[in-house]
Motif scaffolding. Structure first.
Motif, PDB file in Angstrom:
ATOM      1  N   ILE A 183      49.494  49.051  37.356  1.00  0.00           N
ATOM      2  CA  ILE A 183      50.176  48.922  38.650  1.00  0.00           C
ATOM      3  C   ILE A 183      50.379  47.452  38.977  1.00  0.00           C
ATOM      4  O   ILE A 183      51.457  47.031  39.401  1.00  0.00           O
ATOM      5  CB  ILE A 183      49.378  49.627  39.772  1.00  0.00           C
ATOM      6  N   ALA A 184      49.342  46.647  38.767  1.00  0.00           N
ATOM      7  CA  ALA A 184      49.434  45.214  39.061  1.00  0.00           C
ATOM      8  C   ALA A 184      50.405  44.512  38.122  1.00  0.00           C
ATOM      9  O   ALA A 184      51.185  43.654  38.548  1.00  0.00           O
ATOM     10  CB  ALA A 184      48.062  44.570  38.975  1.00  0.00           C
ATOM     11  N   ILE A 185      50.380  44.848  36.843  1.00  0.00           N
ATOM     12  CA  ILE A 185      51.293  44.234  35.883  1.00  0.00           C
ATOM     13  C   ILE A 185      52.736  44.540  36.260  1.00  0.00           C
ATOM     14  O   ILE A 185      53.580  43.644  36.338  1.00  0.00           O
ATOM     15  CB  ILE A 185      51.007  44.725  34.442  1.00  0.00           C
ATOM     16  N   ILE A 186      53.027  45.788  36.529  1.00  0.00           N
ATOM     17  CA  ILE A 186      54.400  46.184  36.840  1.00  0.00           C
ATOM     18  C   ILE A 186      54.851  45.611  38.173  1.00  0.00           C
ATOM     19  O   ILE A 186      55.945  45.074  38.292  1.00  0.00           O
ATOM     20  CB  ILE A 186      54.527  47.720  36.828  1.00  0.00           C
ATOM     21  N   SER A 187      54.014  45.681  39.190  1.00  0.00           N
ATOM     22  CA  SER A 187      54.423  45.177  40.500  1.00  0.00           C
ATOM     23  C   SER A 187      54.445  43.660  40.529  1.00  0.00           C
ATOM     24  O   SER A 187      55.295  43.060  41.181  1.00  0.00           O
ATOM     25  CB  SER A 187      53.496  45.705  41.594  1.00  0.00           C
ATOM     26  N   GLY A 188      53.527  43.027  39.816  1.00  0.00           N
ATOM     27  CA  GLY A 188      53.485  41.568  39.801  1.00  0.00           C
ATOM     28  C   GLY A 188      54.678  40.962  39.109  1.00  0.00           C
ATOM     29  O   GLY A 188      55.336  40.066  39.627  1.00  0.00           O
TER      30      GLY A 188
ATOM     31  N   GLY B 292      37.610  53.258  32.554  1.00  0.00           N
ATOM     32  CA  GLY B 292      38.586  54.083  31.840  1.00  0.00           C
ATOM     33  C   GLY B 292      39.914  54.178  32.553  1.00  0.00           C
ATOM     34  O   GLY B 292      40.545  53.174  32.894  1.00  0.00           O
ATOM     35  N   TRP B 293      40.334  55.417  32.763  1.00  0.00           N
ATOM     36  CA  TRP B 293      41.677  55.696  33.266  1.00  0.00           C
ATOM     37  C   TRP B 293      41.964  54.998  34.588  1.00  0.00           C
ATOM     38  O   TRP B 293      43.061  54.475  34.786  1.00  0.00           O
ATOM     39  CB  TRP B 293      41.854  57.210  33.404  1.00  0.00           C
ATOM     40  N   TRP B 294      41.037  54.952  35.504  1.00  0.00           N
ATOM     41  CA  TRP B 294      41.270  54.333  36.812  1.00  0.00           C
ATOM     42  C   TRP B 294      41.468  52.823  36.683  1.00  0.00           C
ATOM     43  O   TRP B 294      42.310  52.241  37.357  1.00  0.00           O
ATOM     44  CB  TRP B 294      40.132  54.638  37.781  1.00  0.00           C
ATOM     45  N   TYR B 295      40.703  52.193  35.826  1.00  0.00           N
ATOM     46  CA  TYR B 295      40.899  50.763  35.579  1.00  0.00           C
ATOM     47  C   TYR B 295      42.284  50.531  34.993  1.00  0.00           C
ATOM     48  O   TYR B 295      43.008  49.633  35.415  1.00  0.00           O
ATOM     49  CB  TYR B 295      39.828  50.230  34.623  1.00  0.00           C
ATOM     50  N   ASP B 296      42.645  51.356  34.009  1.00  0.00           N
ATOM     51  CA  ASP B 296      43.962  51.232  33.386  1.00  0.00           C
ATOM     52  C   ASP B 296      45.080  51.397  34.408  1.00  0.00           C
ATOM     53  O   ASP B 296      46.064  50.646  34.392  1.00  0.00           O
ATOM     54  CB  ASP B 296      44.147  52.264  32.284  1.00  0.00           C
ATOM     55  N   LEU B 297      44.937  52.364  35.298  1.00  0.00           N
ATOM     56  CA  LEU B 297      45.951  52.593  36.326  1.00  0.00           C
ATOM     57  C   LEU B 297      46.101  51.368  37.220  1.00  0.00           C
ATOM     58  O   LEU B 297      47.221  50.896  37.456  1.00  0.00           O
ATOM     59  CB  LEU B 297      45.589  53.815  37.179  1.00  0.00           C
ATOM     60  N   GLY B 298      45.006  50.825  37.707  1.00  0.00           N
ATOM     61  CA  GLY B 298      45.069  49.623  38.528  1.00  0.00           C
ATOM     62  C   GLY B 298      45.670  48.452  37.786  1.00  0.00           C
ATOM     63  O   GLY B 298      46.490  47.696  38.326  1.00  0.00           O
ATOM     64  N   TYR B 299      45.303  48.286  36.529  1.00  0.00           N
ATOM     65  CA  TYR B 299      45.811  47.193  35.710  1.00  0.00           C
ATOM     66  C   TYR B 299      47.327  47.287  35.560  1.00  0.00           C
ATOM     67  O   TYR B 299      48.053  46.320  35.781  1.00  0.00           O
ATOM     68  CB  TYR B 299      45.118  47.237  34.346  1.00  0.00           C
TER      69      TYR B 299
ATOM     70  N   GLY C 176      40.802  46.354  38.003  1.00  0.00           N
ATOM     71  CA  GLY C 176      42.006  46.526  37.182  1.00  0.00           C
ATOM     72  C   GLY C 176      43.215  45.891  37.841  1.00  0.00           C
ATOM     73  O   GLY C 176      44.020  45.223  37.183  1.00  0.00           O
ATOM     74  N   ILE C 177      43.347  46.074  39.146  1.00  0.00           N
ATOM     75  CA  ILE C 177      44.451  45.446  39.869  1.00  0.00           C
ATOM     76  C   ILE C 177      44.333  43.926  39.782  1.00  0.00           C
ATOM     77  O   ILE C 177      45.302  43.227  39.472  1.00  0.00           O
ATOM     78  CB  ILE C 177      44.483  45.916  41.336  1.00  0.00           C
ATOM     79  N   TRP C 178      43.145  43.400  40.029  1.00  0.00           N
ATOM     80  CA  TRP C 178      42.950  41.956  39.986  1.00  0.00           C
ATOM     81  C   TRP C 178      43.243  41.397  38.593  1.00  0.00           C
ATOM     82  O   TRP C 178      43.937  40.407  38.439  1.00  0.00           O
ATOM     83  CB  TRP C 178      41.528  41.599  40.424  1.00  0.00           C
ATOM     84  N   HIS C 179      42.727  42.065  37.564  1.00  0.00           N
ATOM     85  CA  HIS C 179      42.942  41.587  36.207  1.00  0.00           C
ATOM     86  C   HIS C 179      44.410  41.670  35.804  1.00  0.00           C
ATOM     87  O   HIS C 179      44.887  40.854  35.014  1.00  0.00           O
ATOM     88  CB  HIS C 179      42.067  42.353  35.222  1.00  0.00           C
ATOM     89  N   GLY C 180      45.139  42.634  36.331  1.00  0.00           N
ATOM     90  CA  GLY C 180      46.574  42.712  36.078  1.00  0.00           C
ATOM     91  C   GLY C 180      47.323  41.561  36.725  1.00  0.00           C
ATOM     92  O   GLY C 180      48.245  40.991  36.136  1.00  0.00           O
ATOM     93  N   TRP C 181      46.931  41.222  37.943  1.00  0.00           N
ATOM     94  CA  TRP C 181      47.604  40.114  38.643  1.00  0.00           C
ATOM     95  C   TRP C 181      47.374  38.781  37.953  1.00  0.00           C
ATOM     96  O   TRP C 181      48.263  37.944  37.904  1.00  0.00           O
ATOM     97  CB  TRP C 181      47.112  40.014  40.076  1.00  0.00           C
ATOM     98  N   ILE C 182      46.175  38.572  37.432  1.00  0.00           N
ATOM     99  CA  ILE C 182      45.880  37.271  36.832  1.00  0.00           C
ATOM    100  C   ILE C 182      45.988  37.301  35.312  1.00  0.00           C
ATOM    101  O   ILE C 182      45.512  36.388  34.634  1.00  0.00           O
ATOM    102  CB  ILE C 182      44.491  36.750  37.267  1.00  0.00           C
ATOM    103  N   ALA C 183      46.632  38.310  34.751  1.00  0.00           N
ATOM    104  CA  ALA C 183      46.760  38.416  33.296  1.00  0.00           C
ATOM    105  C   ALA C 183      47.378  37.177  32.651  1.00  0.00           C
ATOM    106  O   ALA C 183      46.872  36.713  31.625  1.00  0.00           O
ATOM    107  CB  ALA C 183      47.548  39.670  32.925  1.00  0.00           C
TER     108      ALA C 183
ATOM    109  N   TYR D 205      42.149  41.715  29.222  1.00  0.00           N
ATOM    110  CA  TYR D 205      41.772  43.070  29.614  1.00  0.00           C
ATOM    111  C   TYR D 205      40.255  43.206  29.518  1.00  0.00           C
ATOM    112  O   TYR D 205      39.662  42.810  28.516  1.00  0.00           O
ATOM    113  CB  TYR D 205      42.473  44.031  28.645  1.00  0.00           C
ATOM    114  N   GLU D 206      39.621  43.739  30.543  1.00  0.00           N
ATOM    115  CA  GLU D 206      38.165  43.915  30.556  1.00  0.00           C
ATOM    116  C   GLU D 206      37.773  45.098  29.667  1.00  0.00           C
ATOM    117  O   GLU D 206      38.242  46.218  29.888  1.00  0.00           O
ATOM    118  CB  GLU D 206      37.666  44.147  31.977  1.00  0.00           C
TER     119      GLU D 206
END
Length: 95
Positions: free
Chosen positions: A78-83, A69-76, A40-47, A63-64
């Protein structure tokens, strides 16, 4: 100073493009092996890269769909907002 920032951005872009082989929908995740928090973090960074690739290859998504579920969404998210929020660190007030 401009050359240094240009080289830094060029290096980051090259690294991001070379590592984009793990985009959502590439077949790495499936129902038996769903994507987790770190995917989720990786996919958020390379969105943004996934979005552009998705225009040309219709099986690539931002989005994969096969995730845990929820953990993937959280990582995604986090990466979108921080990136994208991190871009503001490069902006400077020129006053």
């Amino acid at each position: 100073m401009k050359i240094k920032s240009f080289l830094t951005m060029a290096l980051l872009l090259a690294a991001m493009l070379s590592l984009s082989g793990c985009v959502p929908g590439d077949g790495a995740s499936n129902a038996q092996h769903p994507a987790g928090f770190f995917w989720g973090i990786w996919h958020g960074w390379i969105a943004p890269v996934s979005l552009v690739i998705g225009f040309f290859k219709h099986h690539i998504r931002v989005y994969e769909v096969h995730n845990i579920g929820w953990w993937y969404d959280l990582g995604y998210y986090i990466a979108i907002i921080s990136g994208f929020g991190g871009i503001s660190l490069f902006r400077r007030d020129k006053h």
